[in-house]
Design an enzyme around this catalytic site. Structure first.
Site, PDB file in Angstrom:
ATOM      1  N   ASP A   1      10.969   4.665   2.888  1.00  0.00           N
ATOM      2  CA  ASP A   1      12.258   4.106   2.479  1.00  0.00           C
ATOM      3  C   ASP A   1      12.563   4.598   1.063  1.00  0.00           C
ATOM      4  O   ASP A   1      12.328   3.901   0.075  1.00  0.00           O
ATOM      5  CB  ASP A   1      12.212   2.579   2.539  1.00  0.00           C
ATOM      6  CG  ASP A   1      13.615   1.985   2.559  1.00  0.00           C
ATOM      7  OD1 ASP A   1      14.547   2.673   3.011  1.00  0.00           O
ATOM      8  OD2 ASP A   1      13.777   0.837   2.116  1.00  0.00           O
TER       9      ASP A   1
ATOM     10  N   GLU B   1       6.295   2.167   4.204  1.00  0.00           N
ATOM     11  CA  GLU B   1       6.611   0.982   5.000  1.00  0.00           C
ATOM     12  C   GLU B   1       6.277   1.211   6.478  1.00  0.00           C
ATOM     13  O   GLU B   1       6.145   2.344   6.927  1.00  0.00           O
ATOM     14  CB  GLU B   1       8.106   0.614   4.866  1.00  0.00           C
ATOM     15  CG  GLU B   1       8.563   0.484   3.409  1.00  0.00           C
ATOM     16  CD  GLU B   1       9.849  -0.302   3.243  1.00  0.00           C
ATOM     17  OE1 GLU B   1      10.301  -0.964   4.194  1.00  0.00           O
ATOM     18  OE2 GLU B   1      10.411  -0.257   2.120  1.00  0.00           O
TER      19      GLU B   1
ATOM     20  N   HIS C   1       3.141  -5.938  -3.775  1.00  0.00           N
ATOM     21  CA  HIS C   1       4.314  -5.147  -4.187  1.00  0.00           C
ATOM     22  C   HIS C   1       5.312  -6.020  -4.948  1.00  0.00           C
ATOM     23  O   HIS C   1       5.804  -5.636  -6.014  1.00  0.00           O
ATOM     24  CB  HIS C   1       4.979  -4.517  -2.963  1.00  0.00           C
ATOM     25  CG  HIS C   1       6.291  -3.866  -3.256  1.00  0.00           C
ATOM     26  ND1 HIS C   1       6.396  -2.719  -4.021  1.00  0.00           N
ATOM     27  CD2 HIS C   1       7.567  -4.200  -2.915  1.00  0.00           C
ATOM     28  CE1 HIS C   1       7.674  -2.369  -4.125  1.00  0.00           C
ATOM     29  NE2 HIS C   1       8.409  -3.255  -3.465  1.00  0.00           N
TER      30      HIS C   1
END
Lengths: 423, 423
Positions: free
Chosen positions: B241, B209, B141
């Site tokens: 998130d 997440e 990421h």
């Protein structure tokens, strides 16, 4: 004018002219003593008025709320009652303390029961902080930092005059004045080192800030305007937002300051109400370019509050190292709170919103060692002959603040904290 | 092996083989129904076991705690009792639900009283979150984001492999699955615009997440090691998130993401205990360069948890758009928590620590629309024929997670939230 702010008011309690806590102030806090558990009090001269005692004896019976909210370890339940109640309670306390009122002053047993010497009390955290935001709203500070860490030619980033820039801070490590802190440890890496090392910060700094506390919530998805913000702000405290500059330099790209800030933020224990500060409203700087409509406001929302920072080496005298003023801020509290809520983020009772470091235009008005010593390159000479680039172990940092009008001094008391060595 | 994890255990409650909640899981949550106020429950198959009822009837009398902690609107008081109590309670619940135990199963009145259908209950926030940190611990990421927003040649910043990078997030806007969110508004400015504008985000994104919740506090100034972290972590939830990429791009320099994130973070309501995940511990990636000693650990602290994201347009079918695994993380939870405490920042009960977006190496394993559509340049085609660069109004985003061993499935349930238009 709010009646309780009238400069002609006097109390039956003798109050020194230099006191931060005349009858026109009446800040709220949480205190305990050897025989009183944590509860709500109001500072008056050298004393604390125990609201728990007054509540039990029905002194607030004409105001529609349960006075048991004063028997709590935090102000949250009281301030959640909303501005009309805060105002009514402050007005009633003003009345009870006035020299023409004998409801308390005429009863010596009651005086003994409801007045506590400040020096006999422990001041605790005034609120349980659920959310803490630190803004970055002094143009002088942002320019100084941008010059040192990035590019002196483009010190202020392109977004700064459009956005009241801020970031979320750590709520758990906000502590009241008088609590010593340990020097933080962390990763640091200077440009000439190949790899980072871990150990005590070598660049421990203070940041002079003012923080406001909210007493009203919004629902998720809702926003408020800057003009509405007045109904959400209960009051203000001084904050020393401790910072470790060497940790910050290495960690902060790309997600912002984290461990460089989260080890401690110290606050003054008395919350000075927005109402008590009403006489000190002043016009802020011209904001050019004009902010977007969601940040527009009417009236004055800057406050003229004199601020100072003192550094006291262990066993030596206090040294005044910074004098500045809260009115120097570019963005005001109302804009900060409107910005915070503009994306629909819900506000809560007991949230704390700090100003960011408050620096003025001249060197002696910079609100951090980073700026005062220009990143340590120009150390400060103290009265005991020692020099400081940053804060040493054993040093105590003291911040004070007050406003003055017509001979009335509205003060914050102080936030005082000593630095102990790393554990 | 922890006894309650034994794959051979079976319950007297009939549980579908595809259920996330067999007797080996027993996650904790807070629920209410039309006639039960908020309280602690444990998921078992399609049911919730009401611990408040069991506590009142002395089913936990051999464990040294006050079972009134189950009659609370948050898990905080229960998890503050510490790991030996969490373990003993889970073990006792496992015993009561086992097919060879008739303490509950032999009493049909009691069964009716203590078992509630999940579909008849509202799931609430499991904990009151005092502090929320979002880490950034997936190398894939961080590399993807660095490539898009900064420099593809130096996508990973120099500090990334030394520091479990993270930032403080907003605690107030963490909400349970099932709560719809409003599209956030905010300032955005594309490079070709002269000045920013304010309005609904045009780049609303999810982030897949996993977040862990702490059940033990430390004192200010104290630090813990990665190996000690196991005693602080109560359990895990899934987190979406939510992020507004256009707001983020304009605001995040220099202090990190703020309003781009604070409008909502959605979590799954069942907290899967670290104990239940014990069988899924796996070795993490080789960390090179070797982390500093304060981040060193022994044993395995990565967890093999299958994760998926589904996007469902209003009135249309679910589309699986991401499959990845939590074991892909570079930094593990124990290192994250040790890092958080390394500067002396105090940990509290009910803190939430999120992993950061979990992306794998291949495109179909990226945990955000930003990465899946490469900043919107390569939209996803959905089964109803529409395309998505980011998330549209009306869309529902669903995240699910589970682990599997020896035919036992330990699942998280789901976090599901629909996007409504801006207010």
């Amino acid at each position: 004018m709010i009646k309780a702010n009238d400069p002609s008011l006097h109390s039956w309690i003798e109050i020194d002219a230099a006191s931060d806590f005349p009858i026109q102030n009446l800040p709220f806090g949480i205190f305990s003593t050897i025989d009183r558990d944590p509860r709500v009090g109001v500072a008056i001269g050298d004393y604390i008025l125990d609201l728990c005692v007054l509540g039990r004896r029905d002194f607030f019976e004409l105001i529609d709320f349960d006075p048991n909210v004063f028997h709590r370890p935090y102000l949250n339940d009281f301030i959640a009652l909303g501005k009309p109640i805060w105002r009514a309670v402050r007005t009633r306390i003003s009345e009870l303390l006035r020299n023409d009122n004998d409801e308390i002053s005429g009863n010596s047993d009651l005086i003994r029961e409801c007045l506590v010497m400040q020096r006999a009390a422990d001041m605790l955290m005034p609120v349980k902080v659920g959310n803490y935001t630190d803004f970055y709203s002094s143009m002088e500070h942002a320019t100084n930092v941008g010059s040192m860490f990035r590019d002196p030619q483009n010190a202020l980033l392109p977004n700064w005059k459009h956005i009241p820039i801020g970031y979320h801070g750590r709520a758990s490590s906000i502590i009241p004045s008088g609590t010593a802190i340990h020097r933080p440890k962390g990763q640091t890496k200077s440009p000439d080192m190949e790899a980072p090392t871990f150990g005590p910060s070598q660049m421990l700094d203070f940041e002079l800030e003012v923080a406001f506390i909210t007493g009203r919530e919004t629902a998720l998805g809702e926003s408020i305007t800057p003009n509405e913000a007045d109904d959400y702000i209960f009051g203000l405290v001084l904050m020393n937002d401790w910072s470790a500059r060497d940790i910050q330099t290495w960690e902060y790209v790309p997600l912002g300051p984290f461990l460089a800030k989260s080890f401690a933020s110290s606050i003054s224990p008395w919350v000075v109400t927005l109402d008590a500060l009403e006489p000190f409203k002043v016009k802020g700087p011209v904001q050019e370019p004009k902010p977007l409509p969601y940040l527009e406001f009417t009236g004055n929302h800057h406050y003229d509050i004199n601020l100072e920072v003192l550094l006291q080496p262990e066993g030596a005298a206090e040294n005044l190292i910074c004098k500045t003023n809260y009115k120097n801020m570019y963005w005001n509290m109302n804009q900060q709170l409107a910005h915070q809520s503009s994306n629909g983020c819900n506000l809560q009772v007991g949230d704390m919103y700090a100003s960011g470091t408050i620096s003025g235009a001249e060197k002696g008005s910079f609100g951090s060692m980073l700026e005062l010593t220009w990143r340590g390159t120009d150390p400060i000479l103290l009265s005991d002959g020692t020099k400081r680039a940053f804060v040493n172990d054993g040093d105590t940092v003291i911040m004070r603040g007050h406003s003055e009008y017509n001979g009335v001094r509205i003060g914050f008391g102080e936030v005082r904290s000593q630095v102990l060595p790393s554990i």
